[in-house]
Enzyme design. Structure first.
Site, PDB file in Angstrom:
ATOM      1  N   GLY A   8       0.822  -1.220   0.000  1.00 33.27           N
ATOM      2  CA  GLY A   8       0.000   0.000   0.000  1.00 33.27           C
ATOM      3  C   GLY A   8       0.844   1.253   0.000  1.00 33.27           C
ATOM      4  N   LEU A  78      -0.196  -2.112   4.793  1.00 30.06           N
ATOM      5  CA  LEU A  78      -1.157  -1.010   4.672  1.00 30.06           C
ATOM      6  C   LEU A  78      -2.125  -1.220   3.510  1.00 30.06           C
ATOM      7  CD1 LEU A  78       1.242   2.060   5.187  1.00 30.06           C
ATOM      8  CD2 LEU A  78       0.234   0.539   6.889  1.00 30.06           C
ATOM      9  N   SER A 124      -8.351  -0.877  12.243  1.00 29.27           N
ATOM     10  CA  SER A 124      -9.159   0.340  12.103  1.00 29.27           C
ATOM     11  C   SER A 124     -10.196   0.495  13.202  1.00 29.27           C
ATOM     12  CB  SER A 124      -9.867   0.264  10.745  1.00 29.27           C
ATOM     13  OG  SER A 124     -10.937   1.159  10.693  1.00 29.27           O
ATOM     14  N   GLU A 126     -13.036   1.334  12.588  1.00 25.54           N
ATOM     15  CA  GLU A 126     -14.284   0.808  12.038  1.00 25.54           C
ATOM     16  C   GLU A 126     -14.652  -0.537  12.676  1.00 25.54           C
ATOM     17  OE1 GLU A 126     -16.657   1.933   9.374  1.00 25.54           O
ATOM     18  OE2 GLU A 126     -15.816   3.629  10.429  1.00 25.54           O
ATOM     19  N   TYR A 148     -16.291  -3.907   5.228  1.00 23.82           N
ATOM     20  CA  TYR A 148     -14.919  -3.442   5.487  1.00 23.82           C
ATOM     21  C   TYR A 148     -14.545  -3.666   6.952  1.00 23.82           C
ATOM     22  CZ  TYR A 148     -11.142  -0.120   6.493  1.00 23.82           C
ATOM     23  OH  TYR A 148      -9.963   0.451   6.934  1.00 23.82           O
TER      24      TYR A 148
END
Ligand code: NDP
Ligand code: GDR
Length: 331
Positions: A8, A78, A124, A126, A148
């Site tokens: 990433g 990443l 994350s 999230e 996700y």
């Protein structure tokens, strides 16, 4: 000289991390996937100092090959399908990159040099989703609200599992939203700062957004990549929440950005139901106490400074790319 491999590297965080590691004297390697058009704009300025290798998180052998060639001391994972709304449109692909991709990287490390390579996983906030406690810490229970978030939760636990199963040096950084002028334009901060700059310059008349009530803990990406590096420099691997400890609504973000150019957001922002998500994460606010105590990490850039630098960067970029017609109109 230490060697690092970044998956990433073409993304927001990859570019800041590569800069940081170069400053620290690392030999920096990065994984890029083949595409008909190159997406190297964030790393063009350091292209001569880093080594790029073609590979894909979907392809196990390509990851093993890159690791054999780059011989890293540290691997920063990443790469991911990182845009939450896309994860409802492409849930299987999101799982393949963002979840199983982590296992592919860990398997490559286990196969080649399980005791010698340190591993960082980009987890994350999230994962907290429908939050179970405020503020969120390393011990707050997870309840992801998107494909996700579910995929990232798999990545988080497989990282911990390889640490516990094989005694590998694996860390999971639970990073809250972090932004910059290099942020992709579909994410809300950059969408807003780009929109504000366009409206100010007369290039757009309105800005369409979804849910203005969601609250996020927004920090600066340059601060957050420092935390990634610090996690891999400790005696023992561990997991850390990286956040500012402050939360703001999307509406506050919008107000702050419009104020940078002295405009009233209410005249320009339209709410579009199509941009509201099937399931929302209403409130994120992280407690970075563990990172402060163990890593000596703290954020340097405030929310207001972050939004101001992003609006100013978008204004400058749009002015620089103005056509002769636009220049004639004073843009
Ligand atoms: P970006 O979306 O900017 O970058 C994602 C990177 O992943 C790009 O370099 C992209 O390459 C690469 N990538 C995607 N799929 C693959 C694949 N199959 N094989 C190889 N590379 C791939 O994300 P950020 O820099 O913002 O975030 C970095 C990581 O941190 C991500 O995992 C994200 O989910 C996570 N994260 C981010 C947070 C944030 O607020 N920014 C917060 C918490 C976690 P390409 O250029 O080819 O598309
Ligand atoms: P997020 O970031 O989903 O938190 O994931 P995003 O900026 O996309 O959304 C933040 C909040 O803003 C609301 N919102 C809008 N969002 C977008 N993108 N576009 C809009 O028009 C809009 N209007 C309102 C959203 O509903 C949401 O509540 C980011 C990504 O970087 C992930 O990869 C990372 O893991 C998390 O941050 C932490």
């Amino acid at each position: 000289m230490k060697r690092a491999l970044i998956t990433g590297i073409t993304g927001q965080d990859g570019s800041y991390l590569a800069e940081l590691l170069l400053e620290k004297g690392y030999e920096v390697h990065g994984i890029v996937r083949r595409s008909s058009t190159e997406s190297f704009e964030r790393i063009n300025h350091i292209a001569g100092n880093i080594q790029l290798h073609q590979a894909d998180l979907l392809d196990q052998l390509s990851i093993i090959d890159v690791m054999k060639v780059s011989k890293p001391d540290e691997v920063y994972n990443l790469a991911a399908q990182s845009f939450v709304p896309t994860s409802w449109k492409q849930p299987v692909l999101t799982g393949e990159f963002t979840a199983i991709g982590v296992t592919r990287v860990l398997e490559a490390i286990k196969l080649l040099n399980k005791d010698g390579i340190r591993f960082y996983q980009a987890s994350s906030s999230e994962m907290y989703g429908k939050v179970q406690a405020v503020p969120q810490t390393e011990d707050t229970p997870f309840y992801p609200r998107s494909p996700y978030g579910v995929a990232k939760l798999y990545g988080h636990w497989i990282t911990i599992n390889y640490r516990e199963s094989y005694n590998m040096y694996c860390c999971s950084g639970i990073l809250f939203n972090h932004e910059s002028e290099r942020r992709g334009k579909e994410f809300v901060t950059r969408k807003v700062t780009d929109g504000v700059a366009r409206i100010k310059l007369g290039l757009a008349k309105e800005l369409k957004l979804g849910n203005l009530d969601a609250k996020r803990d927004w920090g600066f990406a340059g601060d957050y990549v420092r935390a990634m590096w610090l996690m891999l420099q400790q005696d023992k691997p561990d997991d850390f929440v990286i956040a500012t400890g402050e939360t703001h609504t999307v509406e506050k973000l919008v107000d702050t950005a419009f104020k940078v150019v002295d405009l009233d957001w209410k005249k320009y922002v339209k709410q579009d139901p199509a941009l509201v998500r099937p399931a929302e994460v209403d409130l994120l606010i992280g407690d970075p106490a563990h990172a402060k105590a163990k890593l000596g990490w703290k954020p340097e850039v405030t929310f207001e400074q972050l939004i101001e630098r992003m609006v100013k960067a978008d204004l400058a970029r749009l002015k620089n790319s103005a056509t002769p017609d636009m220049k004639a109109q004073g843009i």
